[in-house]
Structure formats: structure tokens, C-alpha cells
Design a protein around this motif. Structure first.
Motif, PDB file in Angstrom:
ATOM      1  N   VAL A 132      96.769 -36.469 -64.166  1.00  0.00           N
ATOM      2  CA  VAL A 132      96.094 -37.125 -63.033  1.00  0.00           C
ATOM      3  C   VAL A 132      96.121 -36.218 -61.812  1.00  0.00           C
ATOM      4  CG1 VAL A 132      96.185 -39.063 -61.425  1.00  0.00           C
ATOM      5  CG2 VAL A 132      96.567 -39.449 -63.875  1.00  0.00           C
ATOM      6  N   THR A 133      97.271 -35.629 -61.540  1.00  0.00           N
ATOM      7  CA  THR A 133      97.400 -34.728 -60.388  1.00  0.00           C
ATOM      8  C   THR A 133      96.461 -33.536 -60.521  1.00  0.00           C
ATOM      9  OG1 THR A 133      99.712 -35.345 -60.031  1.00  0.00           O
ATOM     10  CG2 THR A 133      98.991 -33.252 -59.095  1.00  0.00           C
ATOM     11  N   SER A 134      96.384 -32.987 -61.729  1.00  0.00           N
ATOM     12  CA  SER A 134      95.505 -31.842 -61.977  1.00  0.00           C
ATOM     13  C   SER A 134      94.045 -32.211 -61.728  1.00  0.00           C
ATOM     14  CB  SER A 134      95.690 -31.343 -63.416  1.00  0.00           C
ATOM     15  OG  SER A 134      94.844 -30.252 -63.688  1.00  0.00           O
ATOM     16  N   VAL A 135      93.650 -33.389 -62.192  1.00  0.00           N
ATOM     17  CA  VAL A 135      92.281 -33.859 -61.980  1.00  0.00           C
ATOM     18  C   VAL A 135      91.992 -34.031 -60.497  1.00  0.00           C
ATOM     19  CG1 VAL A 135      90.757 -35.862 -62.250  1.00  0.00           C
ATOM     20  CG2 VAL A 135      92.000 -34.957 -64.230  1.00  0.00           C
ATOM     21  N   GLU A 136      92.906 -34.692 -59.805  1.00  0.00           N
ATOM     22  CA  GLU A 136      92.694 -34.964 -58.381  1.00  0.00           C
ATOM     23  C   GLU A 136      92.695 -33.688 -57.549  1.00  0.00           C
ATOM     24  OE1 GLU A 136      94.524 -39.502 -58.199  1.00  0.00           O
ATOM     25  OE2 GLU A 136      95.800 -37.808 -57.627  1.00  0.00           O
ATOM     26  N   LYS A 137      93.488 -32.714 -57.959  1.00  0.00           N
ATOM     27  CA  LYS A 137      93.540 -31.440 -57.244  1.00  0.00           C
ATOM     28  C   LYS A 137      92.184 -30.741 -57.274  1.00  0.00           C
ATOM     29  CE  LYS A 137      97.235 -29.170 -57.921  1.00  0.00           C
ATOM     30  NZ  LYS A 137      98.296 -28.340 -58.566  1.00  0.00           N
ATOM     31  N   ASP A 138      91.438 -30.960 -58.353  1.00  0.00           N
ATOM     32  CA  ASP A 138      90.114 -30.361 -58.502  1.00  0.00           C
ATOM     33  C   ASP A 138      89.004 -31.257 -57.971  1.00  0.00           C
ATOM     34  OD1 ASP A 138      91.005 -28.010 -59.583  1.00  0.00           O
ATOM     35  OD2 ASP A 138      90.783 -28.650 -61.664  1.00  0.00           O
ATOM     36  N   GLY A 139      89.395 -32.346 -57.287  1.00  0.00           N
ATOM     37  CA  GLY A 139      88.406 -33.226 -56.687  1.00  0.00           C
ATOM     38  C   GLY A 139      87.911 -34.338 -57.585  1.00  0.00           C
TER      39      GLY A 139
END
Length: 271
Positions: free
Chosen positions: A66-73
């Protein structure tokens, strides 16, 4: 010839970013805290989908996705649920619907990726009835009832993608029960495709070959080289190789493909 871990075209490239072909859609990817499921969840999010990252035990890994996804917008959230046990599907959807409603104001689910699975790793003469039942409960029974339940939330034009295995086409005596369960999974695409055609919902099977999955065997260069030799491309598969196929089948571009078996083994054992 040296064995490459991935084509040069894959190195350092964030594919799909900016395309956003799935904007406004929601997706559930089972078993997406690691491996191919993780890659599929990230890839769908890159296409604009709000992704439910399903996990069973490893909450930290799911949160990292989830963090990885959100980091990429992108947008994603974690949802826990054990599959292959009584009440698994209803329990998962009770949580999923609440999370979807909170984030979108609706419980619509546009994309279902049945990725979660368990392998056996036991010779045919050693498989116990309990092991056999567990493999089928997770790999075949759970996807059937996930589809059945998801259809109550899925608008017309939805997408269902089942992750099968190349082992339904080539033999490994230590994974007979696993291969049987994946063969059963493939039948869901064939028969549901006919039933769901009037609703323009597509359902397809994707069959990976030897793909990096965190198993320590992939840390042994000589073993990786041997496995790479089975592919027409001279390398083992990367999770992103399969995720790209999943993402394509989830888009409108794949609207005329249903009930199909997509070989994503990298040309394994072509001869």
C-alpha cells in the motif's frame, strides 16, 4: 551466454504510469502482499485503479505494498482474510465492502484477480487427504465462491482474472495435486465466460511459468541458470512479466478476450 534476470527494457522502467486506463475502477487482488500478486496490485494501481491488497498473515508486507502504491501517487488499502476455511468469502467481503464504501461511496468491484494459492511440494505417494483438501480449498474452491460473491458487486463490463500455472501443461510429479487444482481453476474461465457474456464480464486464466517468488532457490545462481534454460528467452520470469498480462486483461482493450488460457511462461519447454 550469461543469464539475465530481466530484459533490459524492464530495468528501471515504470510501465503504465500515465496511461491510467483503469481510473475510476476498483480491484481486489488476492494474495497480493508478495510475489506476482504484489506486482499485479502495483500495476493495476499504476493504471489508476483503487486496489484492495489482500493478505492472510503478513500484514506488514501488505502495508508495504500500500505504501509503495501511494508513494507513486496511486490508491490502495489492505484487507485481511484467510481463504480455504468456512466463512472465508463472506468474511472477506464484509470488510471489503465497508472499505470500498468508505473510499468511493459505493461497494462496486470492477476487477477480481484470483491470485492466492498454495503449493504442495510433496510427491504423489506422500500427499495426505488433509494436504489435498487444503490445496483444493484455497486454489479452486475459494476462487469459485469469490467469483460467485463478487458478481453481486461487479457492474456489467467487469473483469475476472485467475492465476493458473504452467504446470497444467507440463509435468512435475511433486506438484500433482497443485496442478490438478489449477486445472480446475482454469475451468472457471471457460464456463463462467459463457454465463457472463451477456453482462460483458470477461474471465480469463493466466498461467505463469518459473517466476521469482521469494523462494531461496532463486538465490542460487547455478539453479537459476538451469531454470532459465527452460525458457525461450533464456531467463526466469519476473513478477512484473505476469502483472503486465493481468493489467492488459483488466482493461477495455481486452474486451474481446474471454474464456481464454493465456500462456505467460516465457515459452517454457517449447522443445
Amino acid at each position: 551466454m550469461p543469464v539475465r534476470t530481466a530484459d533490459a527494457a524492464l530495468a528501471g522502467v515504470r510501465r503504465g504510469v500515465g496511461a491510467e486506463r483503469l481510473t475510476g475502477r476498483t480491484a481486489l487482488v488476492t494474495g497480493s502482499s508478495r510475489g506476482m500478486g504484489r506486482a499485479a496490485a502495483i500495476r493495476l494501481a499504476q493504471e489508476g485503479a483503487l486496489v484492495a491488497v489482500h493478505y492472510n498473515r503478513d500484514e506488514a508486507a501488505a502495508r508495504e505494498v500500500v505504501t509503495s502504491v501511494e508513494k507513486d501517487g496511486g490508491r490502495a488499502f489492505a484487507v485481511r482474510g484467510e481463504l480455504g476455511v468456512d466463512g472465508d468469502v463472506d468474511g472477506l467481503f464484509a470488510v471489503l465492502e465497508e472499505d470500498l464504501r468508505e473510499r468511493t461511496g459505493s461497494t462496486d468491484l470492477h476487477i477480481l484477480v484470483n491470485n492466492a494459492g498454495v503449493m504442495g511440494g510433496v510427491g504423489a505417494d506422500e500427499v495426505t487427504p488433509e494436504q489435498f483438501d487444503r490445496i483444493f480449498a484455497v486454489n479452486a474452491k475459494a476462487p469459485f465462491f469469490l467469483i460467485q460473491r463478487a458478481l453481486r458487486n461487479m457492474p456489467d463490463g467487469g473483469r475476472i482474472i485467475n492465476i493458473s500455472s504452467g504446470l497444467t501443461r507440463f509435468a512435475n510429479p511433486d506438484e500433482i495435486a497443485y496442478a490438478m487444482s489449477k486445472g480446475a481453476l482454469e475451468q472457471l474461465a471457460l464456463h463462467f465466460a459463457k454465463a457472463l457474456g451477456p453482462r460483458r464480464i470477461t474471465i480469463n486464466s493466466v498461467a505463469p511459468g518459473i517466476t521469482r517468488n521469494g523462494n531461496p532457490v532463486f538465490d542460487i545462481p547455478e539453479v537459476v541458470e538451469q531454470m532459465a534454460g527452460l525458457s525461450a528467452f533464456g531467463r526466469v520470469g519476473e513478477p512484473e512479466d505476469v502483472a503486465d498480462v493481468v493489467a492488459f486483461l483488466a482493461t477495455d482493450e481486452a474486451r474481446w478476450i474471454t474464456g481464454s488460457f493465456v500462456d505467460a511462461t516465457g515459452g517454457t519447454l517449447l522443445g
